[in-house]
Enzyme design. Structure first.
Site: not given
Ligand code: IPE
Ligand code: IPE
Ligand code: MG
Length: 256
Positions: A37, A54, A148, A204, A212
């Protein structure tokens, strides 16, 4: 007479040694799950579009997979796209799907030569066609590898997984399976993680402290580890740090 400073020093905690030296390779967690995240915030902090975050996250992914593979982790489950992530703007969703396709196309050969097996959890049928094809190819190519297992959570939600599991179970009940004495282990076999042990350690990134909707059933006794680091800045040495912390904990599973 002893100087005040010397006295204070006596009561100071010893300086932390670099954790990297202290990993016990005889007790490597067999299954590590990661909620990758903070990509969007990483990009925002640099005044870049979210999709750049990303893309930058792929570098972290590479390094973490390499480290996990080298130290003998057996399963690495990576939360890449949740059932709730469809609610993001269409262009971000498309960019994430394209990134997945590009990543697999580009990296699967090297992963395969490193004996890595690609697996997925989540409802793959719900992915766009090109992503589905690439995922299926990667799984087919690497299915006999014994190193792995990189388990990618795609269109994955813990609640959705449990509901899908119940539907599969229901079919078996219709075919005559008795549900009277259904055991925990038996139900676990209806989840996407069938044949994969529960995660020992869940990481996380990005300073969020929630599941999440990730591995809700499987994380019942998983050790949790959080870091403020955004995913694109996370590296193998951070993984090692998490493992060292994990190795200093006592897992009781409800016992004493
Ligand atoms: C969880 O992160 C999903 C992934 C890392 C793929 P999110 O960014 O979607 O979660 P929330 O919305 O902050 O809970
Ligand atoms: C995690 O990073 C990647 C996915 C959920 C696909 P985010 O896109 O949620 O990044 P933040 O949480 O908005 O910074
Ligand atoms: Mg996020």
């Amino acid at each position: 007479m002893i100087e005040v400073n010397k006295l204070i020093n006596l009561f100071k905690k010893p300086a932390k040694k670099r954790k990297i030296n202290k990993i016990d390779d005889t007790r490597i967690p067999s299954h590590i799950a990661i909620i990758m995240d903070g990509n969007g915030r990483w990009a925002k902090a640099r005044q870049l579009p979210r999709t750049f975050g990303h893309k930058a996250g792929v570098e972290a992914l590479r390094d973490v997979i390499k480290t996990a593979s080298n130290i003998g982790v057996k399963y690495l489950t990576l939360y890449a796209f949740s059932t709730e992530n469809w609610s993001r703007p269409q262009d971000e969703v498309s960019a994430l799907m394209q990134l997945l396709v590009d990543y697999l196309k580009k990296e699967v050969g090297e992963l395969h030569s490193n004996n890595v097996r690609i697996n997925t959890i989540g409802d793959i049928e719900g992915l766009p066609r090109i992503a589905k094809i690439e995922v299926k190819n990667a799984k087919a190519l690497t299915k006999s590898n014994s190193g792995l297992c990189v388990n990618i959570a795609l269109n994955y939600g813990g609640r959705d997984e449990i509901i899908r599991g119940i539907k599969k179970l229901y079919k078996d009940v219709e075919d005559g399976l008795s549900i009277e004495n259904l055991q925990v282990e038996e139900f676990a076999g209806y989840l996407d993680t069938t044949n994969i042990p529960d995660p020992d350690l869940l990481i996380r990134t990005s300073g969020e402290y929630r599941f999440s909707n990730f591995l809700l059933w499987q994380s019942a006794y998983t050790e949790l580890w959080f870091t403020e680091t955004y995913w694109p800045d996370f590296r193998g040495e951070d993984l090692i740090g998490a493992i060292v912390d994990y190795q200093n904990r006592t897992r009781r599973f409800g016992g004493i």
